[in-house]
Design a protein around this motif. Structure first.
Motif, PDB file in Angstrom:
ATOM      1  N   ALA A   1       0.845  -1.202   0.000  1.00 17.73           N
ATOM      2  CA  ALA A   1       0.000   0.000   0.000  1.00 17.73           C
ATOM      3  C   ALA A   1       0.874   1.245   0.000  1.00 17.73           C
ATOM      4  CB  ALA A   1      -0.913  -0.006   1.217  1.00 17.73           C
ATOM      5  N   SER A   2       0.416   2.254  -0.743  1.00 17.58           N
ATOM      6  CA  SER A   2       1.189   3.505  -0.807  1.00 17.58           C
ATOM      7  C   SER A   2       0.538   4.634  -0.029  1.00 17.58           C
ATOM      8  CB  SER A   2       1.334   3.966  -2.261  1.00 17.58           C
ATOM      9  OG  SER A   2       1.908   2.974  -3.061  1.00 17.58           O
ATOM     10  N   GLY A   3      -0.711   4.455   0.388  1.00 20.23           N
ATOM     11  CA  GLY A   3      -1.401   5.641   0.912  1.00 20.23           C
ATOM     12  C   GLY A   3      -2.228   5.409   2.150  1.00 20.23           C
ATOM     13  N   ARG A   4      -3.529   5.638   1.996  1.00 18.01           N
ATOM     14  CA  ARG A   4      -4.480   5.703   3.104  1.00 18.01           C
ATOM     15  C   ARG A   4      -4.653   4.385   3.850  1.00 18.01           C
ATOM     16  NH1 ARG A   4     -10.032   7.322   0.495  1.00 18.01           N
ATOM     17  NH2 ARG A   4      -9.556   5.355  -0.545  1.00 18.01           N
ATOM     18  N   GLY A   5      -4.775   3.296   3.111  1.00 17.18           N
ATOM     19  CA  GLY A   5      -4.809   1.992   3.767  1.00 17.18           C
ATOM     20  C   GLY A   5      -6.168   1.522   4.253  1.00 17.18           C
ATOM     21  N   SER A   6      -7.254   2.041   3.663  1.00 18.16           N
ATOM     22  CA  SER A   6      -8.568   1.572   4.152  1.00 18.16           C
ATOM     23  C   SER A   6      -8.840   0.130   3.713  1.00 18.16           C
ATOM     24  CB  SER A   6      -9.704   2.510   3.718  1.00 18.16           C
ATOM     25  OG  SER A   6      -9.969   2.386   2.347  1.00 18.16           O
ATOM     26  N   ASN A   7      -8.358  -0.256   2.542  1.00 17.12           N
ATOM     27  CA  ASN A   7      -8.528  -1.660   2.129  1.00 17.12           C
ATOM     28  C   ASN A   7      -7.658  -2.586   2.976  1.00 17.12           C
ATOM     29  OD1 ASN A   7     -10.344  -2.186  -0.326  1.00 17.12           O
ATOM     30  ND2 ASN A   7      -9.278  -0.291  -0.886  1.00 17.12           N
ATOM     31  N   PHE A   8      -6.481  -2.125   3.313  1.00 19.30           N
ATOM     32  CA  PHE A   8      -5.615  -2.883   4.230  1.00 19.30           C
ATOM     33  C   PHE A   8      -6.377  -3.146   5.534  1.00 19.30           C
ATOM     34  CE2 PHE A   8      -3.149  -1.794   8.092  1.00 19.30           C
ATOM     35  CZ  PHE A   8      -2.449  -2.982   8.244  1.00 19.30           C
ATOM     36  N   GLU A   9      -6.955  -2.089   6.086  1.00 17.15           N
ATOM     37  CA  GLU A   9      -7.668  -2.238   7.363  1.00 17.15           C
ATOM     38  C   GLU A   9      -8.868  -3.175   7.223  1.00 17.15           C
ATOM     39  OE1 GLU A   9      -8.202   1.270   9.685  1.00 17.15           O
ATOM     40  OE2 GLU A   9      -9.714   0.323  10.963  1.00 17.15           O
ATOM     41  N   ALA A  10      -9.568  -3.062   6.102  1.00 13.94           N
ATOM     42  CA  ALA A  10     -10.739  -3.933   5.888  1.00 13.94           C
ATOM     43  C   ALA A  10     -10.315  -5.400   5.856  1.00 13.94           C
ATOM     44  CB  ALA A  10     -11.450  -3.544   4.591  1.00 13.94           C
TER      45      ALA A  10
ATOM     46  N   TYR B   1      -1.502   0.450  -4.058  1.00 16.71           N
ATOM     47  CA  TYR B   1      -0.046   0.465  -4.283  1.00 16.71           C
ATOM     48  C   TYR B   1       0.176   1.158  -5.617  1.00 16.71           C
ATOM     49  CZ  TYR B   1       4.718  -1.302  -4.981  1.00 16.71           C
ATOM     50  OH  TYR B   1       6.075  -1.418  -5.190  1.00 16.71           O
ATOM     51  N   MET B   2       0.875   2.288  -5.595  1.00 19.78           N
ATOM     52  CA  MET B   2       0.880   3.182  -6.750  1.00 19.78           C
ATOM     53  C   MET B   2       2.045   2.954  -7.722  1.00 19.78           C
ATOM     54  SD  MET B   2      -1.895   4.672  -6.213  1.00 19.78           S
ATOM     55  CE  MET B   2      -1.907   6.023  -7.395  1.00 19.78           C
TER      56      MET B   2
ATOM     57  N   LEU C   1     -15.079  -0.756 -13.235  1.00 15.10           N
ATOM     58  CA  LEU C   1     -15.410  -2.051 -13.826  1.00 15.10           C
ATOM     59  C   LEU C   1     -14.448  -2.268 -14.987  1.00 15.10           C
ATOM     60  CD1 LEU C   1     -19.315  -1.788 -13.883  1.00 15.10           C
ATOM     61  CD2 LEU C   1     -17.908  -3.089 -12.270  1.00 15.10           C
ATOM     62  N   LEU C   2     -13.356  -2.933 -14.717  1.00 16.33           N
ATOM     63  CA  LEU C   2     -12.371  -3.186 -15.781  1.00 16.33           C
ATOM     64  C   LEU C   2     -12.998  -4.036 -16.881  1.00 16.33           C
ATOM     65  CD1 LEU C   2      -9.260  -3.819 -13.516  1.00 16.33           C
ATOM     66  CD2 LEU C   2      -9.648  -1.847 -15.024  1.00 16.33           C
ATOM     67  N   PRO C   3     -12.628  -3.892 -18.156  1.00 15.35           N
ATOM     68  CA  PRO C   3     -11.478  -3.124 -18.615  1.00 15.35           C
ATOM     69  C   PRO C   3     -11.736  -1.632 -18.796  1.00 15.35           C
ATOM     70  CG  PRO C   3     -12.460  -4.245 -20.462  1.00 15.35           C
ATOM     71  CD  PRO C   3     -13.239  -4.669 -19.252  1.00 15.35           C
ATOM     72  N   ALA C   4     -12.882  -1.114 -18.339  1.00 15.34           N
ATOM     73  CA  ALA C   4     -13.102   0.330 -18.440  1.00 15.34           C
ATOM     74  C   ALA C   4     -12.255   1.051 -17.394  1.00 15.34           C
ATOM     75  CB  ALA C   4     -14.578   0.664 -18.219  1.00 15.34           C
ATOM     76  N   PHE C   5     -11.677   2.136 -17.789  1.00 12.83           N
ATOM     77  CA  PHE C   5     -11.009   3.082 -16.894  1.00 12.83           C
ATOM     78  C   PHE C   5      -9.883   2.488 -16.048  1.00 12.83           C
ATOM     79  CE2 PHE C   5     -15.671   4.289 -16.989  1.00 12.83           C
ATOM     80  CZ  PHE C   5     -15.543   5.007 -18.162  1.00 12.83           C
ATOM     81  N   PRO C   6      -8.904   1.878 -16.700  1.00 12.18           N
ATOM     82  CA  PRO C   6      -7.730   1.421 -15.946  1.00 12.18           C
ATOM     83  C   PRO C   6      -6.844   2.611 -15.566  1.00 12.18           C
ATOM     84  CG  PRO C   6      -7.389   1.085 -18.286  1.00 12.18           C
ATOM     85  CD  PRO C   6      -8.803   1.623 -18.132  1.00 12.18           C
ATOM     86  N   GLY C   7      -5.846   2.337 -14.770  1.00 10.31           N
ATOM     87  CA  GLY C   7      -4.856   3.376 -14.445  1.00 10.31           C
ATOM     88  C   GLY C   7      -5.343   4.346 -13.389  1.00 10.31           C
TER      89      GLY C   7
ATOM     90  N   GLY D   1       0.649  -6.117 -17.056  1.00 10.16           N
ATOM     91  CA  GLY D   1       0.019  -4.900 -17.570  1.00 10.16           C
ATOM     92  C   GLY D   1      -0.523  -4.029 -16.448  1.00 10.16           C
ATOM     93  N   VAL D   2      -1.141  -2.922 -16.850  1.00  8.16           N
ATOM     94  CA  VAL D   2      -1.761  -2.031 -15.862  1.00  8.16           C
ATOM     95  C   VAL D   2      -3.238  -2.401 -15.748  1.00  8.16           C
ATOM     96  CG1 VAL D   2      -2.301   0.370 -15.289  1.00  8.16           C
ATOM     97  CG2 VAL D   2      -0.127  -0.191 -16.367  1.00  8.16           C
ATOM     98  N   ASP D   3      -3.599  -3.049 -14.652  1.00  9.84           N
ATOM     99  CA  ASP D   3      -4.991  -3.426 -14.369  1.00  9.84           C
ATOM    100  C   ASP D   3      -5.573  -4.360 -15.437  1.00  9.84           C
ATOM    101  OD1 ASP D   3      -4.908  -1.724 -12.094  1.00  9.84           O
ATOM    102  OD2 ASP D   3      -5.424  -0.004 -13.334  1.00  9.84           O
ATOM    103  N   THR D   4      -4.736  -5.261 -15.936  1.00 10.69           N
ATOM    104  CA  THR D   4      -5.171  -6.114 -17.053  1.00 10.69           C
ATOM    105  C   THR D   4      -5.335  -7.595 -16.689  1.00 10.69           C
ATOM    106  OG1 THR D   4      -2.839  -6.279 -17.669  1.00 10.69           O
ATOM    107  CG2 THR D   4      -4.180  -4.708 -18.908  1.00 10.69           C
TER     108      THR D   4
END
Ligand code: GRF
Length: 209
Positions: free
Chosen positions: A15-24, A96-97, A119-125, A150-153
């Motif tokens: 994780a690079s930031g806030r960590g709410s998913n980590f906590e969940a 994680y960025m 909802l991938l593959p829409a709006f990756p990155g 890949g990026v979100d692939t």
């Protein structure tokens, strides 16, 4: 219990930031929703808020400084070393960025997941929620997927939709998605820990309980 009794899965979170998913994920594991243990959280950002959460929750946290290494490959070797020291079997990217390099992906093939707020593959990155609003979609959501180069692939494990409302700001939509993220990520990890995820080409087959 499934045949071939499994050891409790040890998870490493990046994780690079806030960590709410980590906590969940920590809470889901502690509440017994998932048969797994969060062994370590690794961050690439000094002073990232996730470190404070880890301390409160009593989860080992390690800052691996990308700048302290001569190349991305070396930095990722240090990360893998830290994951190995903690006996990690499953890696969960959670905000994680960085794009994960070939060797790191290879070391955890089929054992590395990511959560993405569209909802991938829409709006990756980056800025997926802003991309969704800009495009004008009426539904968005989140995706948990295995990580490839890949990026979100990578192959999709689970997805869930949320509505996009007419007056939504990026913050509104992000919050609506985030609430679902926390539940969906725990569910994906639960299925993994039960040995119920099978990758078949681009598909992830979820074996029946
Ligand atoms: C989440 O929206 C996740 O989908 C994305 O980055 C954000 C991380 O949030 N990959 P948090 O750090 O888990 O609170």
């Amino acid at each position: 219990m499934r045949s071939g009794a499994r050891e409790r899965v040890r998870i490493g979170i990046m994780a690079s930031g806030r960590g709410s998913n980590f906590e969940a994920l920590v809470r889901a594991a502690r509440q017994g929703q998932i048969d797994a243990e969060i062994a370590v959280v690794i961050t690439d950002r000094e002073g990232a808020p996730v470190l404070e959460r880890a301390e409160k929750l009593g989860v080992p946290a390690v800052f691996v400084n990308p700048r302290g290494h001569t190349s991305k490959g070396r930095y990722e070797q240090a990360v893998v070393g830290t994951l190995e020291e903690h006996g990690v079997h499953l890696v969960c990217l959670a905000g994680y960025m960085r794009i994960v390099g070939k060797d790191f992906v290879g070391a955890y093939e089929g054992r590395m997941m990511n959560i993405h707020p569209s909802l991938l593959p829409a709006f990756p990155g980056l800025d997926a929620q802003a991309q969704a609003l800009e495009y004008g979609v009426k539904l968005s959501g989140c995706t948990v997927h295995f990580v490839d180069e890949g990026v979100d692939t990578g192959p999709i494990i689970l997805q869930e939709t949320v509505p996009v409302l007419d007056m939504d700001t990026v913050a509104d939509l992000s919050q609506r998605i985030l609430t679902v993220e926390h539940r969906l990520y725990a569910e994906a990890v639960r299925l993994f820990a039960q040995g119920r995820l099978r990758i078949s080409g681009r598909r992830v087959i979820i074996d029946k309980d």
